[in-house]
Design a protein around this motif. Structure first.
Motif, PDB file in Angstrom:
ATOM      1  N   ALA A 197     -20.024  29.442 -32.543  1.00 36.09           N
ATOM      2  CA  ALA A 197     -20.112  27.977 -32.595  1.00 36.09           C
ATOM      3  C   ALA A 197     -18.840  27.327 -32.065  1.00 36.09           C
ATOM      4  O   ALA A 197     -18.893  26.277 -31.402  1.00 36.09           O
ATOM      5  N   GLY A 198     -17.676  27.925 -32.345  1.00 38.62           N
ATOM      6  CA  GLY A 198     -16.420  27.374 -31.858  1.00 38.62           C
ATOM      7  C   GLY A 198     -16.318  27.389 -30.346  1.00 38.62           C
ATOM      8  O   GLY A 198     -15.846  26.417 -29.735  1.00 38.62           O
ATOM      9  N   LEU A 199     -16.779  28.474 -29.730  1.00 39.65           N
ATOM     10  CA  LEU A 199     -16.768  28.538 -28.269  1.00 39.65           C
ATOM     11  C   LEU A 199     -17.761  27.545 -27.676  1.00 39.65           C
ATOM     12  O   LEU A 199     -17.472  26.885 -26.669  1.00 39.65           O
ATOM     13  N   ILE A 200     -18.924  27.446 -28.299  1.00 38.15           N
ATOM     14  CA  ILE A 200     -19.939  26.512 -27.808  1.00 38.15           C
ATOM     15  C   ILE A 200     -19.436  25.076 -27.881  1.00 38.15           C
ATOM     16  O   ILE A 200     -19.712  24.253 -26.991  1.00 38.15           O
ATOM     17  N   ALA A 201     -18.694  24.756 -28.928  1.00 36.27           N
ATOM     18  CA  ALA A 201     -18.156  23.395 -29.069  1.00 36.27           C
ATOM     19  C   ALA A 201     -17.258  23.027 -27.898  1.00 36.27           C
ATOM     20  O   ALA A 201     -17.125  21.846 -27.548  1.00 36.27           O
ATOM     21  N   GLN A 202     -16.662  24.026 -27.265  1.00 39.33           N
ATOM     22  CA  GLN A 202     -15.742  23.757 -26.157  1.00 39.33           C
ATOM     23  C   GLN A 202     -16.453  23.638 -24.804  1.00 39.33           C
ATOM     24  O   GLN A 202     -15.871  23.093 -23.864  1.00 39.33           O
ATOM     25  N   VAL A 203     -17.702  24.126 -24.714  1.00 41.06           N
ATOM     26  CA  VAL A 203     -18.364  24.138 -23.406  1.00 41.06           C
ATOM     27  C   VAL A 203     -19.673  23.361 -23.372  1.00 41.06           C
ATOM     28  O   VAL A 203     -20.289  23.240 -22.314  1.00 41.06           O
ATOM     29  N   ARG A 204     -20.116  22.813 -24.502  1.00 40.85           N
ATOM     30  CA  ARG A 204     -21.380  22.075 -24.502  1.00 40.85           C
ATOM     31  C   ARG A 204     -21.286  20.902 -23.532  1.00 40.85           C
ATOM     32  O   ARG A 204     -20.243  20.252 -23.410  1.00 40.85           O
ATOM     33  N   THR A 205     -22.388  20.619 -22.864  1.00 37.33           N
ATOM     34  CA  THR A 205     -22.396  19.551 -21.857  1.00 37.33           C
ATOM     35  C   THR A 205     -22.713  18.193 -22.459  1.00 37.33           C
ATOM     36  O   THR A 205     -22.394  17.171 -21.856  1.00 37.33           O
ATOM     37  N   ARG A 206     -23.329  18.175 -23.646  1.00 38.35           N
ATOM     38  CA  ARG A 206     -23.642  16.900 -24.306  1.00 38.35           C
ATOM     39  C   ARG A 206     -22.856  16.839 -25.618  1.00 38.35           C
ATOM     40  O   ARG A 206     -23.139  17.610 -26.545  1.00 38.35           O
ATOM     41  N   PRO A 207     -21.881  15.950 -25.713  1.00 41.20           N
ATOM     42  CA  PRO A 207     -21.010  15.903 -26.898  1.00 41.20           C
ATOM     43  C   PRO A 207     -21.760  15.697 -28.203  1.00 41.20           C
ATOM     44  O   PRO A 207     -21.253  16.074 -29.263  1.00 41.20           O
ATOM     45  N   ASP A 208     -22.945  15.071 -28.155  1.00 40.62           N
ATOM     46  CA  ASP A 208     -23.685  14.813 -29.389  1.00 40.62           C
ATOM     47  C   ASP A 208     -24.409  16.055 -29.915  1.00 40.62           C
ATOM     48  O   ASP A 208     -24.916  16.043 -31.042  1.00 40.62           O
ATOM     49  N   ASP A 209     -24.499  17.112 -29.118  1.00 44.66           N
ATOM     50  CA  ASP A 209     -25.181  18.331 -29.574  1.00 44.66           C
ATOM     51  C   ASP A 209     -24.383  18.993 -30.692  1.00 44.66           C
ATOM     52  O   ASP A 209     -23.146  19.042 -30.657  1.00 44.66           O
ATOM     53  N   ASP A 210     -25.096  19.503 -31.679  1.00 46.11           N
ATOM     54  CA  ASP A 210     -24.471  20.177 -32.813  1.00 46.11           C
ATOM     55  C   ASP A 210     -24.151  21.624 -32.429  1.00 46.11           C
ATOM     56  O   ASP A 210     -25.047  22.416 -32.139  1.00 46.11           O
ATOM     57  N   PRO A 211     -22.863  21.996 -32.421  1.00 45.64           N
ATOM     58  CA  PRO A 211     -22.500  23.371 -32.037  1.00 45.64           C
ATOM     59  C   PRO A 211     -23.173  24.435 -32.896  1.00 45.64           C
ATOM     60  O   PRO A 211     -23.535  25.504 -32.405  1.00 45.64           O
ATOM     61  N   ALA A 212     -23.340  24.155 -34.195  1.00 42.77           N
ATOM     62  CA  ALA A 212     -23.977  25.135 -35.080  1.00 42.77           C
ATOM     63  C   ALA A 212     -25.437  25.341 -34.698  1.00 42.77           C
ATOM     64  O   ALA A 212     -25.941  26.475 -34.698  1.00 42.77           O
ATOM     65  N   ALA A 213     -26.132  24.249 -34.360  1.00 44.15           N
ATOM     66  CA  ALA A 213     -27.528  24.368 -33.953  1.00 44.15           C
ATOM     67  C   ALA A 213     -27.646  25.129 -32.637  1.00 44.15           C
ATOM     68  O   ALA A 213     -28.531  25.984 -32.465  1.00 44.15           O
ATOM     69  N   LEU A 214     -26.755  24.829 -31.686  1.00 44.39           N
ATOM     70  CA  LEU A 214     -26.765  25.546 -30.415  1.00 44.39           C
ATOM     71  C   LEU A 214     -26.438  27.019 -30.616  1.00 44.39           C
ATOM     72  O   LEU A 214     -27.038  27.894 -29.978  1.00 44.39           O
TER      73      LEU A 214
END
Length: 205
Positions: free
Chosen positions: A142-159
């Protein structure tokens, strides 16, 4: 005068932490060699060189012993992921790619342990202690995903949950041969890239 015969005392079985560790180690070796179906208390005790009742000193039920073996599997997975990702670039996307490939590699090379780790009866029993075993890995993801997600509103935990489910599906379907049959190739690289793109957006060019 002959000495009276005295009955021989039976040899004392090994007890203590060393026996507990040996039972877990024997179980891990057994699942690697013969699969989950071979993990009976009697067979583990036999291979450990103790009576079939000895494991119950530390593992009151079959489920508790299987959970201890599975916990070791999660530790092995964490070590494998750390070793496989250590030499890769520090960019979060590259780390995610390396992490995902290492996860699929572990599932491929440790099929028996991987199956045991995610058995529903162990997960539902609470014996496995998922908070201590798999949550650190999930937080890293989740921490890595938080740094590369393209939509800031997306929840890293859900992704992270969606990507983990995707990776687990790739691992299982590959193990069953279904993906190879459907895609016509043993290479899961394209599937992995598609999964990362689907959850994180296309990689910047």
């Amino acid at each position: 005068m002959d000495k009276p015969n005295r009955p021989h005392s039976p040899p004392q079985e090994d007890t203590g932490p060393s026996l507990r560790a040996r039972l877990i180690a024997v179980g891990a070796e057994l699942v690697a060699a013969e699969g989950v179906q071979a993990l009976t208390l009697r067979e583990i005790a036999r291979r450990a060189g103790v009576s079939h009742g000895a494991p119950r000193r530390y593992f009151p039920t079959h489920l508790t012993l299987l959970s201890a073996i599975a916990r070791q599997g999660f530790g092995e997975l964490a070590s494998h992921l750390a070793a496989e990702t250590a030499g890769h670039p520090a960019e979060p996307r590259a780390q995610l790619d390396a992490l995902a490939r290492a996860y699929l590699g572990f599932a491929r090379t440790h099929p028996g342990m991987y199956e045991l780790m995610f058995r529903h009866d162990l997960l539902e029993s609470g014996e496995l202690g998922l908070r201590d075993t798999s949550l650190p890995l999930f937080r890293t993801l989740a921490g890595l995903i938080a740094q590369v997600r393209t939509r800031p509103d997306d929840d890293p935990a859900a992704l992270a949950g969606a990507l983990w489910a995707n990776l687990h599906g790739i691992a299982q379907l590959s193990r069953w041969g279904s993906l190879q049959l459907a895609t016509g190739t043993e290479d899961v690289g394209p599937l992995l890239r598609a999964a990362l793109d689907a959850h994180l957006g296309p990689e910047p060019r």
